[in-house]
Structures are given as structure tokens and as C-alpha cells.
Enzyme design. Sequence first.
Site, PDB file in Angstrom:
ATOM      1  NE  ARG A 303      36.018 -22.498  27.727  1.00 13.76           N
ATOM      2  CZ  ARG A 303      34.902 -22.511  28.492  1.00 13.76           C
ATOM      3  NH1 ARG A 303      34.285 -23.807  28.519  1.00 13.76           N
ATOM      4  NH2 ARG A 303      34.393 -21.494  29.102  1.00 13.76           N
ATOM      5  N   GLY A 423      41.113 -15.368  29.289  1.00 17.64           N
ATOM      6  CA  GLY A 423      39.964 -15.466  28.113  1.00 17.64           C
ATOM      7  C   GLY A 423      39.194 -16.820  27.910  1.00 17.64           C
ATOM      8  CD  GLU A 424      37.584 -18.567  23.719  1.00 14.16           C
ATOM      9  OE1 GLU A 424      37.155 -19.698  23.544  1.00 14.16           O
ATOM     10  OE2 GLU A 424      38.014 -18.040  22.570  1.00 14.16           O
ATOM     11  N   GLY A 425      36.999 -17.682  29.683  1.00 13.65           N
ATOM     12  CA  GLY A 425      36.522 -18.701  31.171  1.00 13.65           C
ATOM     13  C   GLY A 425      37.957 -18.544  31.782  1.00 13.65           C
TER      14      GLY A 425
END
Length: 600
Positions: A303, A423-425
Site C-alpha cells: 500500500r 486492489g490490495e483491499g
Amino acid sequence: MSVTASDRAHGSPLQDPLRAKQVQQAEELLFSEPSRGGFAKALFRGEFRKEVVFPYPELPEADRSRVNEAVAAVRRFADSSIDAAAIDRDADIPASVIEGLAKLGVLGMTAPGEFGGRGFTQLGYCRIMEVIGGHCSSTAVFVNAHHSIGIRALLLFGTPEQKAKWLPPLTSGEKLAAFALTEKEAGSDASNVQTVAVPSEDGKTYRLTGTKRYITNGAIADVLTVMARTPDPKGGDSKVTAFLVTPDLPGFEVVEARMPKCGIRGTATARLAFHDMPVPASNILGPLGKGLKVALTVLDFGRTTFGASCTGAAKTYLAAATRHAARRKQFGRPLADLELIKKKLAFLAATAYAMEATTYETAALIDRGDEDYMLETAILKVFSTEMLWQGSYETLQVHGGQGYFCDEPYERMMRDARINTIGEGANEVLKAFIALVGMRDIGEGFKATLEGLKRPTRFVPTLWRFGRDRLVRMAHPPAIPVASPLLRRAGDALARRVTRFAWAIERTLIKHREAILEAEYIQERIADAAIALVTSACTLARLDREIETESVSPANRDAALLYLRMANRRFDQALLDLDNNDDHLTSQTANALVRELGEG
């Protein structure tokens, strides 16, 4: 925060057994680690940990020249050899690009020199990712998947033997990495992994069975970190464990090598299957049953580089929109003379400045060895991706009809930007995460105080301690240590909002109690307010340092001051909406739609 008899008696939505179990799983996932009091968490208590963000971080003198040289080399390579339009058109990143990045050390940038890496700090690596993100989003996502989450788990959790075996070929680019978490039932709900790994009787081998999807680099990776559910040796519920997997293992299948998608088309996004695939127990990465810890820790790093990539793209948007507005004439004058175009340019400048400030403050937390930065990385990810998505709209709008056609890069950039909020949460999930994790300590304090009512001998000391700490914090706004007289008013405005935020948190917890776990409308507003505070603090620290060193341009100074005012308004609106909102009618409308249309 647990479900109480009071909630059941009053018809709380938590009384449903399935929902109660899901909430329990969420609590275990979100609150499994002890609270360590990071900067963002302290804001929920009305504290401003000034030493964390002031002074604004800079690269150490020893690293500065080599990072600057690497940044310049990557920029030259990107300009000469990375054709973003061709990568999008062909849905492929050429081998020559991957080889070129490998030669520059990008694929092992933060790995220690003993494993063939360049040993860059996270801050230095973010400088590299900013350049790549500003040039080609597909390439940035490829590098992020390989390095920031692909080999990062190995760097953080690998045994000496695992690192010696796997890292050298991964850092050199001889081999590529991927991170395989997402499944049909497990995306943002990371704990719901269904892939299973069953140990053999002697415990030396695990048999992996299941599927994964949306795995960046999945079909081209030589080493994959795969999350699978393993039995609890003590007989409890199964837990998620991380495994190092190679495609040459029997039973490994690439179901679909390149799933067609809206944007970042150059990345190889795969569907994978594992058919009773034997994996040596020596390939377990990290402790058995602690795969979610591996995943969540790795995502903190991903992130952060997401923020860097978005910052690079935001600067590209800003430069393109400003050039076009200055040169394009309509109604006998440049577009830049029109106020509604000025508004767009100013938004792009203000948010780009704040994104950069927040990215490098967050990277510095990692470099300093802070243990608690999960809220900061989540805040950076949500903020940078939402601002970039809005920025893609503003940039295309400045270009008008010209921007809509495929001979210009702006429709591609808009498509590429869309994935970032997912993406990525997914950002909606991360906002709930920010709010609930941030409020946890205060909620536990209230709970302990209320429990004291049942034990009179403990109540008075507990109440005194809890109340004294609160009153001391909230009697006076915290001191914001800005050096520039120009920023005193902005610092005071931020300080007042930190105190207001803490009062709002306490009032919200008293009003909603355990039901806050389900109150997503409220969670979103709490998260929005927290994001405004954190990004304001980072922006203020950066501007203060740049004024002090006389390194800020007039445009950047004004952009930063504008962002601070924008963030103040967003904060004020979020707190106002805690009580003055349309939540009931919103839910009523959605429920009616589902009844009338969703079940047809």
C-alpha cells in the site's frame, strides 16, 4: 467490543448467529495484534504525536546520491524503453522491459546486498516507484506484485535457508514472484480462504487443493506465496498458512494466464488451480497458522508503494492538464483563464502535493522501524487512490473530446487508475478497518470503566484514571510544532480538529456501543475525518520544511495551503454528517430496490 445481551434484547443486527460469527472473525483479524499506539491511532484519543511527522523526513545523506542516480537511471530507461501505449495495446510487458528493470536493480531494490539486492530504504524505493507509476501503470503494478508483495514476505518472514535459496534469483530478475491470496470467496475478506493444505502423516508434506484468481504475475512467476487453510494441531478451527510454491510442482495448473480486464492490461493476471499438489513442509513461510499476519504485513508495504505509484501518476496528470489548459484556446482565450478550469488544475496540484507528502511520511515510519503503521498505510492507500481516480476525471475533462479518443493517453490512464481503489483491499473495507481499529482502544477504555460498575472497589480508581487521562488530553488542543509564521493558523486549525475528533469518537461510541461494528455509514465518516487529519499533518510538515529550507515554489506553496483548507472542509463535513444524515432513507431505498429488482 463483544456482543452483549443488551444488543440482543434491542434487536441488534448482531443477534443473527451467522453475522455474530462473521463479526467475531473480523475482530480476530483486525485486533489480533496488540495496540502499539501509532500516529493515526493517537489521533483517535486526541493526541498529536508530533515527533512522528515533524520534521518532514528526508533521505539520509549517505543514501541521497545513489537514490538520485537510480531515480535518474530509471527515468531515462522509462522514457526510452517503456512504451505504455504499446503495453496496453498488446496486453503484455515485453521481456526487454523486465530485463532492463532487472539490470537497473529495480526487481530487488530493497533486498539486502548479500542476496543481490540494492539495500534501498522504503523511502528510496518509493522514489523509484513514483517514476514508474508516472510513466506506465501496468509496469508499476508488475513491479509492485513482484517486489512489494511478492518477495517482501520472504524478506520479512523467510528462514535463513529459504532466503538463501529463493532471494538471489528473485532479486536479480532471473525469476519472478507473485502473491496468491484472492479466491472466489476471499478477496477483501482475506480470512475466508478456502484453499486447503492437508499434512501427510509424517508432517513432511502438505497437499494443496483449491483455486486462486486475479493473481498478478500468476502465470509468469517462478515463485508464488500461496495462502491456504491448514488444520489446527490442537484441534481448533483451521488457520491460514503461507506457502512458497513453484509451478513445477505436480498438480499446479494455470487455468487462465491472462484474464482480460479494463485497465493495467499489460499485467499477466491469472487464474490458478492446485490439484492435490505436494508442497514440502520446509516451504511454509512464517509460523504455521499465521498466514494472515504474513498477508496483512506484506500488504502494508504494497500500500505504501501504491501511494508512490499514484503520486507519480498524479504528477503526470497535473503536468498534462496544465500544459493543455495553457495552450488550448476557446472563446478567444486560453482554457486556463476560465475559472472552472482553474478549479481543476488547483485540485490536481493540491492533491498531488498531499499524496507525495503522505507517501513519504508513511515510508519513513517503515524505515524508522516503527511497529505500528497499519492505519497509516491504509489511509495512504485509500486517499491516494481516491484522489487519483478523481484526478483522472479532471484531466480528461480538461482535454475535452480530445481526451476521450484512443490516440491520446488519457482514456488509458483513466482505465488504469480504476483498479487502484479495489486492489490490495477495497477502499470501502479499508475505511471500516481504519475506523474500527482506530476506535478500539477508546472502546476498550469505556468497557473497562463500565465493568468497574459491577465491582465498586475497582470502579473509583478505574473511573478516575480513565477520566483524568481524557480530561488532560482534551482540556487544551495539542501543540503543532510548525516553524513558519505563515503556517501558524493552519497548525492551530489542525490542533482544534484533533480535539474535536476525539470528542466525536467518544460520543459515537457512547451512542452506538457494540453496534458500531455494523454501522458502516458511521465508520466511513470516521475514516474520512481520520484521513483528513493524517494527510493534513503530513502536508503541513512537508510545507513547513520546504519553507524553512527555501525549497518550495510559489505554485507548490499555494497548492499545499489549498489542500489544508480542502481537508478541513472534508473533516468538518464528516463530523457534521455523523448526526445530520440520510442514513435511514438510504437504507430504505436500497432495501426496496433489492426487493423489487434484485430478486427478479
